[in-house]
Design an enzyme around this catalytic site. Structure first.
Site, PDB file in Angstrom:
ATOM      1  N   THR A 212       2.191   0.180  -3.188  1.00  0.00           N
ATOM      2  CA  THR A 212       2.111  -0.663  -2.001  1.00  0.00           C
ATOM      3  C   THR A 212       3.481  -1.151  -1.568  1.00  0.00           C
ATOM      4  O   THR A 212       4.395  -1.295  -2.382  1.00  0.00           O
ATOM      5  CB  THR A 212       1.217  -1.892  -2.255  1.00  0.00           C
ATOM      6  OG1 THR A 212       1.761  -2.651  -3.339  1.00  0.00           O
ATOM      7  CG2 THR A 212      -0.209  -1.478  -2.560  1.00  0.00           C
ATOM      8  N   ASN A 214       5.332  -4.252  -0.588  1.00  0.00           N
ATOM      9  CA  ASN A 214       5.229  -5.703  -0.754  1.00  0.00           C
ATOM     10  C   ASN A 214       6.095  -6.348   0.335  1.00  0.00           C
ATOM     11  O   ASN A 214       7.325  -6.291   0.287  1.00  0.00           O
ATOM     12  CB  ASN A 214       5.725  -6.077  -2.151  1.00  0.00           C
ATOM     13  CG  ASN A 214       5.518  -7.546  -2.475  1.00  0.00           C
ATOM     14  OD1 ASN A 214       5.117  -8.314  -1.611  1.00  0.00           O
ATOM     15  ND2 ASN A 214       5.808  -7.931  -3.695  1.00  0.00           N
ATOM     16  N   GLU A 260       0.508  -6.985   0.727  1.00  0.00           N
ATOM     17  CA  GLU A 260       0.871  -5.650   0.252  1.00  0.00           C
ATOM     18  C   GLU A 260       0.050  -4.602   0.990  1.00  0.00           C
ATOM     19  O   GLU A 260      -1.166  -4.754   1.144  1.00  0.00           O
ATOM     20  CB  GLU A 260       0.620  -5.529  -1.255  1.00  0.00           C
ATOM     21  CG  GLU A 260       1.419  -6.537  -2.077  1.00  0.00           C
ATOM     22  CD  GLU A 260       1.186  -6.355  -3.569  1.00  0.00           C
ATOM     23  OE1 GLU A 260       1.387  -5.241  -4.070  1.00  0.00           O
ATOM     24  OE2 GLU A 260       0.772  -7.335  -4.206  1.00  0.00           O
TER      25      GLU A 260
END
Length: 318
Positions: A212, A214, A260
């Site tokens: 992901t 962030n 995220e």
């Protein structure tokens, strides 16, 4: 579109113009009525259109600590106003000294001396000057003295969002805080967006096979309620369907609230240090702690599947 920060940035040879003033956070559909009429009237008169707004939000100066969550940073508001055809955006630094300006002084210093207003267009509840003492009636009263007209636009727009409440930035903030992204989008006229720089996190998503981005969001950003959402991650001009997680990571007992985004079906993305945007389409589920890692992975796979379907349907319809 020209962008000015402070009265001193306005060209000295600036002529007559049509002006509207307000915070215009979110540039939602109610705001669009006023800004659109400002552009239309300016074209009728053959003069430029100007939007005047403030930074920081006046409430932060008048009542420190009361800054509302922002629906859009100034550069995003500028993009949206440019799309509406606005010729110039004036961002006035809102200081303690500026907050002391009387309504009459505000009119003279901003509308008369600098912008040479021909027409001023506002909503019926517009207030300005020290202690918000000025209103549209006073604005019109001084227009007779300073040769400008005032046009009041009824910006009351209603839909299904918020149970039929009139559209407002306050209502959008509430819907975002509740995770009602469809309701927020109805008022905004587009999905709610947050943006920021991609920073390194705990990298647990990468370890699980779902890396992901962030996103370190901008200060005062209106962040949706904790949960999993369908939406899009845009980086370097590329818009990618995404499954988005907001909140603390309950599975790993994290305490920091994060945003995220997992770009669906994308492999090998390196977004660290990039400025990205995240658009929220729909709420998928709430945050949960699973009894096993397999349970978590199964839930993530379902999140991704649902996000893929939701974004595909939206793109097909738009």
């Amino acid at each position: 579109m020209q962008r000015w920060r402070g009265l001193e940035d306005i060209p000295q040879d600036w002529g007559r113009s049509v002006v509207t003033i307000g915070s215009y956070d979110g540039v939602h559909r109610g705001h669009q009525l006023i800004i659109g009429r400002t552009v239309e009237r300016a074209r009728e008169l053959g003069v430029p259109s100007v939007v005047v707004t403030f930074d920081p939000h006046p409430s932060e100066v008048v009542r420190p600590g009361s800054h509302p969550p922002l629906l859009a940073p100034h550069h995003r508001r500028g993009e949206l106003m440019a799309e509406l055809g606005v010729d110039a955006l004036l961002i006035l630094p809102f200081t303690a000294e500026f907050s002391q300006l009387s309504p009459a002084d505000f009119i003279v210093k901003v509308l008369v001396d600098k912008l040479h207003a021909r027409t001023v267009i506002e909503g019926p509840n517009f207030r300005f000057g020290h202690r918000a003492a000025g209103n549209v009636a006073f604005l019109a009263e001084l227009g007779a003295t300073y040769d400008y007209e005032v046009e009041v636009i009824d910006l009351v727009v209603r839909g299904t969002a918020g149970g039929g409440e009139a559209f407002s930035s306050t209502l959008v903030r509430r819907l975002v805080a509740e995770g009602d992204m469809e309701g927020a989008a109805e008022i905004l006229g587009r999905p709610h967006r947050v943006e920021g720089i991609v920073v390194r996190g705990a990298q647990r998503g990468r370890e699980l096979g779902y890396p992901t981005a962030n996103v370190e969001t901008l200060p005062h950003t209106a962040i949706p309620a904790d949960g999993v959402y369908a939406g899009w991650l845009t980086a370097d001009g590329e818009r990618m369907p995404a499954a988005i997680s907001v909140g603390t990571n309950l599975q790993f007992d994290a305490t920091e609230r994060t945003v995220e985004a997992y770009a669906i079906d994308r492999v090998g993305l390196d977004l660290y240090g990039l400025h990205v945007t995240v658009d929220f389409l729909a709420y998928v589920r709430g945050m949960a702690k699973f009894e096993s890692l397999d349970g978590l992975l199964e839930a993530i796979a379902d999140d991704v599947k649902r996000a893929r379907v939701l974004t595909d349907v939206y793109d097909a319809e738009h």
